[in-house]
Write a protein that holds these residues in place. Structure first.
Motif, PDB file in Angstrom:
ATOM      1  N   PHE A  76      60.668  13.746  32.776  1.00 13.44           N
ATOM      2  CA  PHE A  76      59.507  14.244  32.035  1.00 13.44           C
ATOM      3  C   PHE A  76      58.698  15.333  32.756  1.00 13.44           C
ATOM      4  O   PHE A  76      58.051  16.136  32.105  1.00 13.44           O
ATOM      5  CB  PHE A  76      58.610  13.094  31.556  1.00 13.44           C
ATOM      6  N   ILE A  77      58.739  15.374  34.095  1.00 11.12           N
ATOM      7  CA  ILE A  77      57.966  16.417  34.792  1.00 11.12           C
ATOM      8  C   ILE A  77      58.463  17.823  34.420  1.00 11.12           C
ATOM      9  O   ILE A  77      57.656  18.708  34.127  1.00 11.12           O
ATOM     10  CB  ILE A  77      57.964  16.203  36.330  1.00 11.12           C
ATOM     11  N   PRO A  78      59.780  18.060  34.389  1.00  8.45           N
ATOM     12  CA  PRO A  78      60.228  19.410  34.004  1.00  8.45           C
ATOM     13  C   PRO A  78      59.778  19.818  32.593  1.00  8.45           C
ATOM     14  O   PRO A  78      59.462  20.989  32.360  1.00  8.45           O
ATOM     15  CB  PRO A  78      61.760  19.314  34.082  1.00  8.45           C
ATOM     16  N   ILE A  79      59.722  18.870  31.682  1.00  7.95           N
ATOM     17  CA  ILE A  79      59.245  19.183  30.327  1.00  7.95           C
ATOM     18  C   ILE A  79      57.757  19.537  30.373  1.00  7.95           C
ATOM     19  O   ILE A  79      57.326  20.535  29.791  1.00  7.95           O
ATOM     20  CB  ILE A  79      59.488  17.989  29.360  1.00  7.95           C
ATOM     21  N   ALA A  80      56.995  18.728  31.108  1.00  3.68           N
ATOM     22  CA  ALA A  80      55.556  18.967  31.226  1.00  3.68           C
ATOM     23  C   ALA A  80      55.271  20.306  31.915  1.00  3.68           C
ATOM     24  O   ALA A  80      54.282  20.979  31.612  1.00  3.68           O
ATOM     25  CB  ALA A  80      54.902  17.828  31.999  1.00  3.68           C
ATOM     26  N   GLU A  81      56.143  20.665  32.815  1.00  8.18           N
ATOM     27  CA  GLU A  81      56.013  21.940  33.523  1.00  8.18           C
ATOM     28  C   GLU A  81      56.276  23.108  32.563  1.00  8.18           C
ATOM     29  O   GLU A  81      55.645  24.155  32.646  1.00  8.18           O
ATOM     30  CB  GLU A  81      57.011  21.948  34.696  1.00  8.18           C
ATOM     31  N   THR A  82      57.190  22.914  31.652  1.00 11.73           N
ATOM     32  CA  THR A  82      57.542  23.959  30.687  1.00 11.73           C
ATOM     33  C   THR A  82      56.474  24.116  29.604  1.00 11.73           C
ATOM     34  O   THR A  82      56.096  25.244  29.272  1.00 11.73           O
ATOM     35  CB  THR A  82      58.905  23.627  30.031  1.00 11.73           C
ATOM     36  N   ASN A  83      55.974  23.000  29.078  1.00 13.60           N
ATOM     37  CA  ASN A  83      55.026  23.123  27.965  1.00 13.60           C
ATOM     38  C   ASN A  83      53.554  23.126  28.411  1.00 13.60           C
ATOM     39  O   ASN A  83      52.662  23.239  27.582  1.00 13.60           O
ATOM     40  CB  ASN A  83      55.280  22.037  26.905  1.00 13.60           C
ATOM     41  N   GLY A  84      53.323  22.998  29.709  1.00 15.41           N
ATOM     42  CA  GLY A  84      51.954  23.091  30.224  1.00 15.41           C
ATOM     43  C   GLY A  84      51.200  21.768  30.289  1.00 15.41           C
ATOM     44  O   GLY A  84      50.106  21.709  30.844  1.00 15.41           O
ATOM     45  N   LEU A  85      51.800  20.736  29.748  1.00 14.19           N
ATOM     46  CA  LEU A  85      51.167  19.420  29.781  1.00 14.19           C
ATOM     47  C   LEU A  85      50.918  18.955  31.224  1.00 14.19           C
ATOM     48  O   LEU A  85      50.059  18.116  31.470  1.00 14.19           O
ATOM     49  CB  LEU A  85      52.057  18.414  29.042  1.00 14.19           C
ATOM     50  N   ILE A  86      51.643  19.525  32.166  1.00 15.45           N
ATOM     51  CA  ILE A  86      51.473  19.158  33.577  1.00 15.45           C
ATOM     52  C   ILE A  86      50.037  19.405  34.049  1.00 15.45           C
ATOM     53  O   ILE A  86      49.535  18.697  34.924  1.00 15.45           O
ATOM     54  CB  ILE A  86      52.478  19.911  34.485  1.00 15.45           C
ATOM     55  N   ASN A  87      49.377  20.398  33.463  1.00 16.45           N
ATOM     56  CA  ASN A  87      47.996  20.665  33.883  1.00 16.45           C
ATOM     57  C   ASN A  87      47.080  19.497  33.545  1.00 16.45           C
ATOM     58  O   ASN A  87      46.253  19.090  34.355  1.00 16.45           O
ATOM     59  CB  ASN A  87      47.491  21.968  33.259  1.00 16.45           C
ATOM     60  N   LEU A  88      47.273  18.964  32.362  1.00 18.88           N
ATOM     61  CA  LEU A  88      46.495  17.806  31.923  1.00 18.88           C
ATOM     62  C   LEU A  88      46.874  16.553  32.725  1.00 18.88           C
ATOM     63  O   LEU A  88      46.017  15.852  33.270  1.00 18.88           O
ATOM     64  CB  LEU A  88      46.766  17.577  30.430  1.00 18.88           C
TER      65      LEU A  88
END
Ligand code: C2E
Ligand code: CA
Ligand code: CA
Ligand code: CA
Length: 279
Positions: A76-88
């Motif tokens: 899931f981290i790579p997906i969050a990194e791609t869609n920006g959800l990682i910031n949240l």
């Protein structure tokens, strides 16, 4: 009813989920998971190689999905990194980790530190320093108790920007650890340029110790380099007594791995700290 009103993402069993770039269903489920509060933090002890006393914890994110079970961060981290959800997610993790450290210290009755992974996108986000200050202020934790783990790649994307951010972090006394040290493509020159405090030797160099001679040579070289540059070293992924002894004998001060503690829920980490004061 509350349940039926929701547009539930259709999720296939893990074996049927395609490669990351096609994880549309997993991506949809992530937004749902944020709303449902399905993300949590695990904590893995970082211990003194000689005494095995806990010095701090690395925060590792977990996603506990109601039907898929634990979704590993590698998914899931790579997906969050791609869609920006990682910031949240990253902002939440940083704040939650700082708050958690206070409770760990109360139980341990001594100073500990918390080490938090910062993704490249998070590091480069305009709001990153605000997020950092907010986490420190909210938890009333001192900057020196915080270690931020970044990779060589994160520094190299935009070194000028990285330099500015790192100097701001140094003002706050937060330390920088280079995660997965030695696995990136960068030269060693950045060790001179940036204010770095910790090198984390990647698990791939530890895994086949003590038998693997080349891995041993690399670990020795990193330990030597760190000594001369006055950096701390954490060996990651230590699973056996032999590995621990090999590293400790060569001056590696800190160990992190299944041998001395798997990533664990906060209440389990609290119990371990509780035990350690009665030991
Ligand atoms: P990492 O930062 O290199 O974290 C170390 C990984 O090694 C963790 O995997 C940990 O559970 C695992 N590990 C620790 N000791 C051992 C051992 O003795 N043996 C073995 N086989 N594995 C060990 P995990 O938790 O699955 O995390 C994988 C990666 O996901 C992390 O690698 C990190 O890059 C990323 N990640 C996890 N949490 C976060 C987070 O909050 N934010 C960001 N940006 N990335 C995260
Ligand atoms: Ca890490
Ligand atoms: Ca690592
Ligand atoms: Ca790694």
């Amino acid at each position: 009813a509350k349940e039926t009103g929701k547009a539930r993402a259709v999720i296939h069993s893990p074996s049927h989920i395609g490669p990351p770039q096609h994880d549309i269903s997993l991506e949809a489920a992530m937004f749902q998971a944020v709303r449902e509060g399905e993300f949590l933090l695990y904590y893995q002890p970082i211990v003194d190689a000689r005494t095995r006393a806990i010095q701090g914890f690395e925060t590792l994110m977990r996603w506990k999905h109601p039907t898929l079970g634990m979704v590993p961060p590698a998914r899931f981290i790579p997906i969050a990194e791609t869609n920006g959800l990682i910031n949240l997610l990253g902002a939440w993790a940083l704040k939650a980790a700082c708050v958690q450290l206070k409770q760990f210290e109360d139980v341990a009755r001594r100073n500990l530190y918390i080490s938090v992974n910062i993704s490249p996108r998070q590091f480069r986000n305009d709001k990153f320093l605000e997020v950092l200050d907010d986490a420190l202020a909210f938890s009333s934790m001192r900057g020196e108790q915080l270690v931020l783990e970044i990779t060589e790649g994160t520094l190299m994307i935009d070194p000028v920007h990285a330099e500015a951010i790192l100097s701001k972090m140094a003002e706050r006394k937060a330390r920088i650890a280079i995660d997965d040290f030695g696995t990136g493509y960068s030269s060693l020159a950045y060790l001179k340029r940036f204010p770095i405090s910790v090198l984390k030797i990647d698990r791939t160099f530890i895994r086949d110790l003590p038998a693997a001679q080349k891995d041993g040579a690399i670990c020795n070289a990193v330990l030597d380099l760190a000594k001369h540059l006055d950096l701390s070293v954490v060996a990651e992924g230590v699973e056996t007594e032999e590995q621990l002894h090999y590293l400790a004998a060569r001056g590696c001060q800190y160990i992190q791995g299944y041998l001395t503690g798997k990533p664990m829920a906060a209440n389990v980490a609290l119990a371990a700290l509780e035990d350690s004061i009665h030991a």
